[in-house]
Design a protein around this motif. Sequence first.
Motif, mmCIF file in Angstrom:
data_model
loop_
_atom_site.group_PDB
_atom_site.id
_atom_site.type_symbol
_atom_site.label_atom_id
_atom_site.label_comp_id
_atom_site.label_asym_id
_atom_site.label_seq_id
_atom_site.Cartn_x
_atom_site.Cartn_y
_atom_site.Cartn_z
ATOM 1 N N GLY A 1 0.846 -1.171 0.000
ATOM 2 C CA GLY A 1 0.000 0.000 0.000
ATOM 3 C C GLY A 1 0.890 1.232 0.000
ATOM 4 O O GLY A 1 2.119 1.104 0.000
ATOM 5 N N ASN A 2 0.294 2.419 -0.004
ATOM 6 C CA ASN A 2 1.081 3.641 -0.111
ATOM 7 C C ASN A 2 0.813 4.702 0.943
ATOM 8 O O ASN A 2 1.724 5.409 1.338
ATOM 9 C CB ASN A 2 0.833 4.307 -1.477
ATOM 10 C CG ASN A 2 1.408 3.519 -2.616
ATOM 11 O OD1 ASN A 2 2.434 2.870 -2.487
ATOM 12 N ND2 ASN A 2 0.738 3.563 -3.751
ATOM 13 N N CYS A 3 -0.430 4.880 1.334
ATOM 14 C CA CYS A 3 -0.782 6.125 2.030
ATOM 15 C C CYS A 3 -1.689 5.890 3.239
ATOM 16 O O CYS A 3 -1.989 4.761 3.604
ATOM 17 C CB CYS A 3 -1.488 7.051 1.037
ATOM 18 S SG CYS A 3 -3.067 6.393 0.455
ATOM 19 N N GLY A 4 -2.133 6.991 3.801
ATOM 20 C CA GLY A 4 -3.035 6.946 4.953
ATOM 21 C C GLY A 4 -4.367 6.295 4.640
ATOM 22 O O GLY A 4 -4.952 5.629 5.494
ATOM 23 N N MET A 5 -4.863 6.502 3.413
ATOM 24 C CA MET A 5 -6.119 5.834 3.029
ATOM 25 C C MET A 5 -5.913 4.322 3.003
ATOM 26 O O MET A 5 -6.789 3.558 3.420
ATOM 27 C CB MET A 5 -6.607 6.322 1.668
ATOM 28 C CG MET A 5 -7.191 7.714 1.698
ATOM 29 S SD MET A 5 -8.042 8.185 0.166
ATOM 30 C CE MET A 5 -6.710 8.175 -1.017
ATOM 31 N N CYS A 6 -4.752 3.888 2.514
ATOM 32 C CA CYS A 6 -4.429 2.459 2.495
ATOM 33 C C CYS A 6 -4.397 1.915 3.927
ATOM 34 O O CYS A 6 -4.957 0.857 4.216
ATOM 35 C CB CYS A 6 -3.078 2.209 1.834
ATOM 36 S SG CYS A 6 -2.970 2.630 0.095
ATOM 37 N N LYS A 7 -3.722 2.666 4.805
ATOM 38 C CA LYS A 7 -3.604 2.247 6.205
ATOM 39 C C LYS A 7 -4.980 2.007 6.815
ATOM 40 O O LYS A 7 -5.237 0.969 7.412
ATOM 41 C CB LYS A 7 -2.835 3.304 7.000
ATOM 42 C CG LYS A 7 -2.689 2.981 8.488
ATOM 43 C CD LYS A 7 -1.846 4.042 9.176
ATOM 44 C CE LYS A 7 -1.720 3.825 10.672
ATOM 45 N NZ LYS A 7 -1.029 2.613 11.073
ATOM 46 N N LYS A 8 -5.862 2.969 6.628
ATOM 47 C CA LYS A 8 -7.204 2.845 7.199
ATOM 48 C C LYS A 8 -7.935 1.637 6.609
ATOM 49 O O LYS A 8 -8.564 0.860 7.327
ATOM 50 C CB LYS A 8 -8.006 4.123 6.956
ATOM 51 C CG LYS A 8 -9.372 4.087 7.595
ATOM 52 C CD LYS A 8 -10.104 5.395 7.440
ATOM 53 C CE LYS A 8 -11.464 5.289 8.112
ATOM 54 N NZ LYS A 8 -12.243 6.505 7.973
ATOM 55 N N ARG A 9 -7.852 1.470 5.299
ATOM 56 C CA ARG A 9 -8.550 0.371 4.617
ATOM 57 C C ARG A 9 -8.019 -0.993 5.074
ATOM 58 O O ARG A 9 -8.784 -1.908 5.363
ATOM 59 C CB ARG A 9 -8.373 0.522 3.102
ATOM 60 C CG ARG A 9 -9.145 -0.463 2.269
ATOM 61 C CD ARG A 9 -8.916 -0.296 0.757
ATOM 62 N NE ARG A 9 -9.094 1.083 0.317
ATOM 63 C CZ ARG A 9 -8.099 1.907 -0.026
ATOM 64 N NH1 ARG A 9 -6.847 1.500 -0.009
ATOM 65 N NH2 ARG A 9 -8.355 3.140 -0.407
ATOM 66 N N ILE A 10 -6.703 -1.120 5.163
ATOM 67 C CA ILE A 10 -6.062 -2.381 5.561
ATOM 68 C C ILE A 10 -6.432 -2.733 7.002
ATOM 69 O O ILE A 10 -6.855 -3.857 7.301
ATOM 70 C CB ILE A 10 -4.533 -2.280 5.394
ATOM 71 C CG1 ILE A 10 -4.169 -2.207 3.907
ATOM 72 C CG2 ILE A 10 -3.825 -3.434 6.073
ATOM 73 C CD1 ILE A 10 -2.746 -1.734 3.634
ATOM 74 N N GLU A 11 -6.257 -1.775 7.911
ATOM 75 C CA GLU A 11 -6.533 -2.031 9.325
ATOM 76 C C GLU A 11 -8.010 -2.323 9.562
ATOM 77 O O GLU A 11 -8.364 -3.228 10.333
ATOM 78 C CB GLU A 11 -6.074 -0.852 10.177
ATOM 79 C CG GLU A 11 -4.561 -0.703 10.198
ATOM 80 C CD GLU A 11 -4.075 0.548 10.913
ATOM 81 O OE1 GLU A 11 -4.918 1.385 11.340
ATOM 82 O OE2 GLU A 11 -2.844 0.704 11.044
ATOM 83 N N THR A 12 -8.883 -1.579 8.906
ATOM 84 C CA THR A 12 -10.331 -1.792 9.060
ATOM 85 C C THR A 12 -10.725 -3.177 8.569
ATOM 86 O O THR A 12 -11.492 -3.882 9.236
ATOM 87 C CB THR A 12 -11.126 -0.705 8.310
ATOM 88 O OG1 THR A 12 -10.793 0.567 8.871
ATOM 89 C CG2 THR A 12 -12.627 -0.938 8.426
ATOM 90 N N ALA A 13 -10.201 -3.576 7.421
ATOM 91 C CA ALA A 13 -10.526 -4.898 6.873
ATOM 92 C C ALA A 13 -10.120 -5.998 7.851
ATOM 93 O O ALA A 13 -10.906 -6.910 8.131
ATOM 94 C CB ALA A 13 -9.837 -5.101 5.528
ATOM 95 N N ALA A 14 -8.919 -5.909 8.382
ATOM 96 C CA ALA A 14 -8.448 -6.936 9.315
ATOM 97 C C ALA A 14 -9.303 -6.977 10.573
ATOM 98 O O ALA A 14 -9.698 -8.048 11.046
ATOM 99 C CB ALA A 14 -6.985 -6.693 9.675
ATOM 100 N N LYS A 15 -9.625 -5.798 11.122
ATOM 101 C CA LYS A 15 -10.378 -5.745 12.382
ATOM 102 C C LYS A 15 -11.845 -6.131 12.224
ATOM 103 O O LYS A 15 -12.510 -6.382 13.218
ATOM 104 C CB LYS A 15 -10.255 -4.358 13.015
ATOM 105 C CG LYS A 15 -8.861 -4.100 13.572
ATOM 106 C CD LYS A 15 -8.802 -2.839 14.389
ATOM 107 C CE LYS A 15 -8.541 -1.647 13.522
ATOM 108 N NZ LYS A 15 -8.259 -0.409 14.260
ATOM 109 N N GLU A 16 -12.331 -6.195 10.985
ATOM 110 C CA GLU A 16 -13.720 -6.625 10.776
ATOM 111 C C GLU A 16 -13.908 -8.112 11.054
ATOM 112 O O GLU A 16 -15.029 -8.555 11.303
ATOM 113 C CB GLU A 16 -14.162 -6.335 9.333
ATOM 114 C CG GLU A 16 -14.439 -4.879 9.069
ATOM 115 C CD GLU A 16 -14.802 -4.593 7.621
ATOM 116 O OE1 GLU A 16 -14.657 -5.481 6.750
ATOM 117 O OE2 GLU A 16 -15.235 -3.457 7.349
#
Length: 126
Positions: free
Chosen positions: A45-60
């Motif tokens: 990934g590259n950016c803050g949007m990626c960070k949020k998307r990745i972390e949210t997906a895992a925590k779901e």
Amino acid sequence: MKQLTFLLLCVGMLFGASQASAQTADKSKGGPNAEVKESTFKVYGNCGMCKKRIETAAKELPGVSKANWDMDEKKLTVSYEDTPGALKQIKEKVASVGHDTDETRAKDKVYKALHGCCQYDRPNSN
């Protein structure tokens, strides 16, 4: 009086044994008494949007208690209930939102739908 005390002691021991058995069963299936494990693996990934998307997906996912993606290292650290296939499920979930992992490749259609700044240089193969 001795018989009543003995009877209460027996009931208490039976109750305690059934609770221990239930906790052992919960641990083998996951749940509140399952062992928590921490793993770190590569996620692109590259950016803050990626960070949020990745972390949210895992925590779901049920059983995942923490997820932290390091943008510089391109590594996701997760804490999760150690059940069979749990880590693979986490990697598949992250890939399902467009981010390749060390073992799971995101579908091209999902990757191409990411915002332009989120489209990282994809590894050749996973």
